[in-house]
Design a protein around this motif. Structure first.
Motif, mmCIF file in Angstrom:
data_model
loop_
_atom_site.group_PDB
_atom_site.id
_atom_site.type_symbol
_atom_site.label_atom_id
_atom_site.label_comp_id
_atom_site.label_asym_id
_atom_site.label_seq_id
_atom_site.Cartn_x
_atom_site.Cartn_y
_atom_site.Cartn_z
ATOM 1 N N ALA A 1 57.643 39.990 103.076
ATOM 2 C CA ALA A 1 57.721 38.808 103.939
ATOM 3 C C ALA A 1 56.402 38.351 104.530
ATOM 4 O O ALA A 1 56.215 37.164 104.748
ATOM 5 C CB ALA A 1 58.729 39.054 105.055
ATOM 6 N N SER A 2 55.497 39.246 104.812
ATOM 7 C CA SER A 2 54.277 38.816 105.512
ATOM 8 C C SER A 2 53.049 39.489 104.911
ATOM 9 O O SER A 2 53.144 40.513 104.235
ATOM 10 C CB SER A 2 54.381 39.178 106.998
ATOM 11 N N VAL A 3 51.915 38.914 105.217
ATOM 12 C CA VAL A 3 50.649 39.505 104.778
ATOM 13 C C VAL A 3 50.485 40.879 105.433
ATOM 14 O O VAL A 3 50.076 41.853 104.802
ATOM 15 C CB VAL A 3 49.477 38.577 105.160
ATOM 16 N N PHE B 1 39.920 41.091 102.380
ATOM 17 C CA PHE B 1 39.365 39.828 102.897
ATOM 18 C C PHE B 1 40.333 38.685 102.632
ATOM 19 O O PHE B 1 41.236 38.811 101.796
ATOM 20 C CB PHE B 1 37.991 39.533 102.270
ATOM 21 N N SER B 2 40.115 37.585 103.348
ATOM 22 C CA SER B 2 40.904 36.379 103.103
ATOM 23 C C SER B 2 40.258 35.557 102.008
ATOM 24 O O SER B 2 39.032 35.409 101.983
ATOM 25 C CB SER B 2 40.953 35.505 104.367
ATOM 26 N N ALA B 3 41.081 34.984 101.142
ATOM 27 C CA ALA B 3 40.550 34.076 100.121
ATOM 28 C C ALA B 3 39.921 32.868 100.790
ATOM 29 O O ALA B 3 38.887 32.367 100.348
ATOM 30 C CB ALA B 3 41.667 33.645 99.181
ATOM 31 N N VAL C 1 43.496 40.879 98.852
ATOM 32 C CA VAL C 1 43.154 39.498 99.224
ATOM 33 C C VAL C 1 44.342 38.844 99.941
ATOM 34 O O VAL C 1 45.472 38.851 99.448
ATOM 35 C CB VAL C 1 42.760 38.669 97.977
ATOM 36 N N ASP C 2 44.038 38.284 101.107
ATOM 37 C CA ASP C 2 45.014 37.492 101.851
ATOM 38 C C ASP C 2 44.918 36.054 101.350
ATOM 39 O O ASP C 2 43.914 35.373 101.580
ATOM 40 C CB ASP C 2 44.670 37.598 103.347
ATOM 41 N N GLY C 3 45.958 35.615 100.663
ATOM 42 C CA GLY C 3 45.926 34.284 100.047
ATOM 43 C C GLY C 3 46.594 33.203 100.871
ATOM 44 O O GLY C 3 46.818 32.095 100.370
ATOM 45 N N SER C 4 46.882 33.478 102.142
ATOM 46 C CA SER C 4 47.661 32.535 102.965
ATOM 47 C C SER C 4 47.112 31.113 102.973
ATOM 48 O O SER C 4 47.865 30.151 103.013
ATOM 49 C CB SER C 4 47.706 32.997 104.423
ATOM 50 N N GLN C 5 45.788 31.000 103.003
ATOM 51 C CA GLN C 5 45.192 29.668 103.140
ATOM 52 C C GLN C 5 44.679 29.121 101.803
ATOM 53 O O GLN C 5 43.953 28.129 101.786
ATOM 54 C CB GLN C 5 44.042 29.714 104.166
ATOM 55 N N LEU C 6 45.042 29.785 100.726
ATOM 56 C CA LEU C 6 44.580 29.326 99.412
ATOM 57 C C LEU C 6 45.743 28.993 98.479
ATOM 58 O O LEU C 6 45.743 27.936 97.827
ATOM 59 C CB LEU C 6 43.709 30.416 98.759
ATOM 60 N N ASP D 1 55.207 32.010 103.028
ATOM 61 C CA ASP D 1 55.704 30.729 102.507
ATOM 62 C C ASP D 1 55.490 29.535 103.434
ATOM 63 O O ASP D 1 55.787 28.406 103.069
ATOM 64 C CB ASP D 1 57.212 30.854 102.191
ATOM 65 N N HIS D 2 54.958 29.774 104.637
ATOM 66 C CA HIS D 2 55.072 28.721 105.654
ATOM 67 C C HIS D 2 53.897 27.752 105.735
ATOM 68 O O HIS D 2 53.907 26.845 106.555
ATOM 69 C CB HIS D 2 55.331 29.337 107.026
ATOM 70 N N LYS D 3 52.890 27.963 104.897
ATOM 71 C CA LYS D 3 51.742 27.059 104.972
ATOM 72 C C LYS D 3 51.728 26.176 103.716
ATOM 73 O O LYS D 3 52.545 25.296 103.580
ATOM 74 C CB LYS D 3 50.464 27.874 105.129
ATOM 75 N N PHE D 4 50.797 26.469 102.805
ATOM 76 C CA PHE D 4 50.638 25.568 101.656
ATOM 77 C C PHE D 4 51.778 25.707 100.638
ATOM 78 O O PHE D 4 51.852 24.932 99.697
ATOM 79 C CB PHE D 4 49.260 25.789 101.027
HETATM 80 C C1 PLP Z 1 44.549 33.962 107.098
HETATM 81 C C2 PLP Z 1 45.951 34.237 107.525
HETATM 82 N N1 PLP Z 1 46.541 35.357 107.109
HETATM 83 C C3 PLP Z 1 47.805 35.650 107.454
HETATM 84 C C4 PLP Z 1 48.544 34.804 108.245
HETATM 85 C C5 PLP Z 1 49.955 35.167 108.581
HETATM 86 O O1 PLP Z 1 50.129 36.557 108.572
HETATM 87 P P1 PLP Z 1 51.566 37.182 108.460
HETATM 88 O O2 PLP Z 1 52.101 36.786 107.126
HETATM 89 O O3 PLP Z 1 51.351 38.639 108.607
HETATM 90 O O4 PLP Z 1 52.369 36.569 109.589
HETATM 91 C C6 PLP Z 1 47.955 33.615 108.728
HETATM 92 C C7 PLP Z 1 48.636 32.645 109.601
HETATM 93 O O5 PLP Z 1 49.777 32.683 109.960
HETATM 94 C C8 PLP Z 1 46.631 33.338 108.338
HETATM 95 O O6 PLP Z 1 46.031 32.211 108.748
#
Ligand code: PLP
Length: 383
Positions: A86-88, A160-162, A189-194, A214-217
């Motif tokens: 469910a989450s990063v 790291f974040s993408a 790699v955290d792909g949340s913003q990519l 799932d909540h961003k892009f």
């Molecule tokens: C870079 C980044 N990583 C992760 C998350 C979310 O993390 P998680 O999925 O653990 O709630 C966000 C924003 O909600 C984010 O901007």
């Protein structure tokens, strides 16, 4: 005669599927996305059916598999390598739990100003004896040369974040991966913003784990399911610590054991899902197929460049990033301006964005248009 409306497939008309764009200039997908009418209709129908005749969880499970396949297609993975986590932070927790207590000098390398979901799980590895090496940010993100200075033969993981969420700095995945892989470290790699905003498929082979929610892009702000690519190699090394019925080879036949036959694919790392979220994700993600991912990425790139130029033209110079480090997030240092007041003033004019880490953060997705950018620059006080 066929009276069916012709479906909208031109990405320049994508906003017609997102009712809120009629009123708002929405630059806040990096926090949460807008809802499409496709998503809303799917939710309404599912809730109506649930109300009338009970919840169809088999349908919910099928929707999750469709959504898994849609995200796999977006990132260039085989669906069998994508787990529903469910989450990063939960994906990071899975990986960190699988690391043995540290032997002398073993370390992990992370970013100093990373979003906490990709930071706290690794900081906690200090409890297992790891040295947690935090790399300072440069230009709003992680530069490969700085990472290289922190990595050595005892580095077990580089995370790291993408794309950094507060600045939009896009990481150089190939360069960072090469540094990590040279010493056998896991590449997380955290792909949340990519993912969903820009292409990543050509780089997937360079990462061990790519996690996103799932909540961003990915266009379902209601959130509830995350998608975690696990390379075949890392799947062998990780223990599915959250295994339950959903991790079974055939989940619907795995309720009571007595044998434990876990899935041979990445789905053995699946968590039990929100069926409502699955219905939403299936519908939300269908928008990518409708417009075509390449068209969406190209449009996102075009509008992000325009946004950057328009802000500079209005005296609101964005964080200066080399072309290769740009993303669909454009951040402007707020300086002395009060973030809350700035956001309020924009909001009063129907412009939605965020303030993060001292920056006004603006993000672009397929429903944005040139007129949003004009509205924004007209609303910002001259600098
Ligand atoms: C870079 C980044 N990583 C992760 C998350 C979310 O993390 P998680 O999925 O653990 O709630 C966000 C924003 O909600 C984010 O901007």
């Amino acid at each position: 005669m066929n009276d069916q409306p012709v479906p909208i497939t031109d990405v320049r008309r994508a906003r017609e599927l997102f009712p809120a764009t009629a009123e708002l200039a929405y630059f806040n997908t990096a926090a949460v996305s807008l809802a499409s009418s496709v998503l809303a209709a799917a939710y309404h129908q599912f809730v109506d059916e649930w109300t009338e005749s009970g919840l169809d969880f088999v349908r919910g499970e099928a929707a999750a598999d469709t959504a898994r396949a849609a995200v796999a297609a977006l990132i260039g993975a085989d669906p069998s390598d994508v787990a529903l986590i469910a989450s990063v932070s939960a994906a990071a927790g899975l990986v960190s739990a699988s690391l043995e207590p540290a032997r002398s000098g073993q370390n992990v390398v992370i970013g100093e100003r990373e979003y906490s979901s990709n930071h706290f799980p690794w900081r906690l590895l200090a409890n297992k004896g790891y040295e947690v090496r935090q790399v300072p940010f440069r230009n709003g993100g992680l530069e490969p040369g700085d990472i290289e200075r922190h990595v050595d033969g005892k580095t077990r993981l580089v995370a790291f974040s993408a794309v950094q969420s507060s600045t939009g700095h896009r990481s150089d995945i190939p360069a960072i991966s090469a540094i990590a892989r040279a010493v056998g470290a896991i590449v997380f790699v955290d792909g949340s913003q990519l993912v969903g905003a820009m292409p990543v498929a050509s780089e997937l082979g360079l990462v061990d784990v790519l996690a996103t929610s799932d909540h961003k892009f990915l266009l379902n702000a209601g959130r509830g399911i995350g998608y975690c690519y696990l390379s075949p190699g890392i799947q062998e090394r990780l223990t599915p610590i959250n295994a339950g019925w959903k991790a079974g080879a055939v989940p619907f036949e795995s309720y009571y054991g007595p044998s434990m036959e876990l899935s041979p694919t990445a789905s053995r790392f699946d968590s039990s899902i929100s069926w409502l979220a699955a219905i939403g994700d299936e519908a939300a993600l269908s928008v990518f197929e409708r417009f075509g991912t390449d068209a969406i990425y190209e449009r996102n790139r075009e509008l992000s460049d325009l946004l950057r130029a328009a802000l500079a033209g209005a005296g609101w110079t964005p964080v200066d990033l080399p072309e290769a480090n740009r993303s669909t997030i454009v951040a402007v240092p707020l300086g002395e301006a009060d973030p809350a007041q700035q956001l309020r003033e924009l909001r009063e004019q129907g412009i939605v964005c965020a303030a993060r880490d001292g920056n006004l953060r603006l993000s672009i997705h397929l429903y944005n248009h040139e007129d949003d950018i004009e509205r924004l620059t007209a609303a910002l006080a001259p600098r």
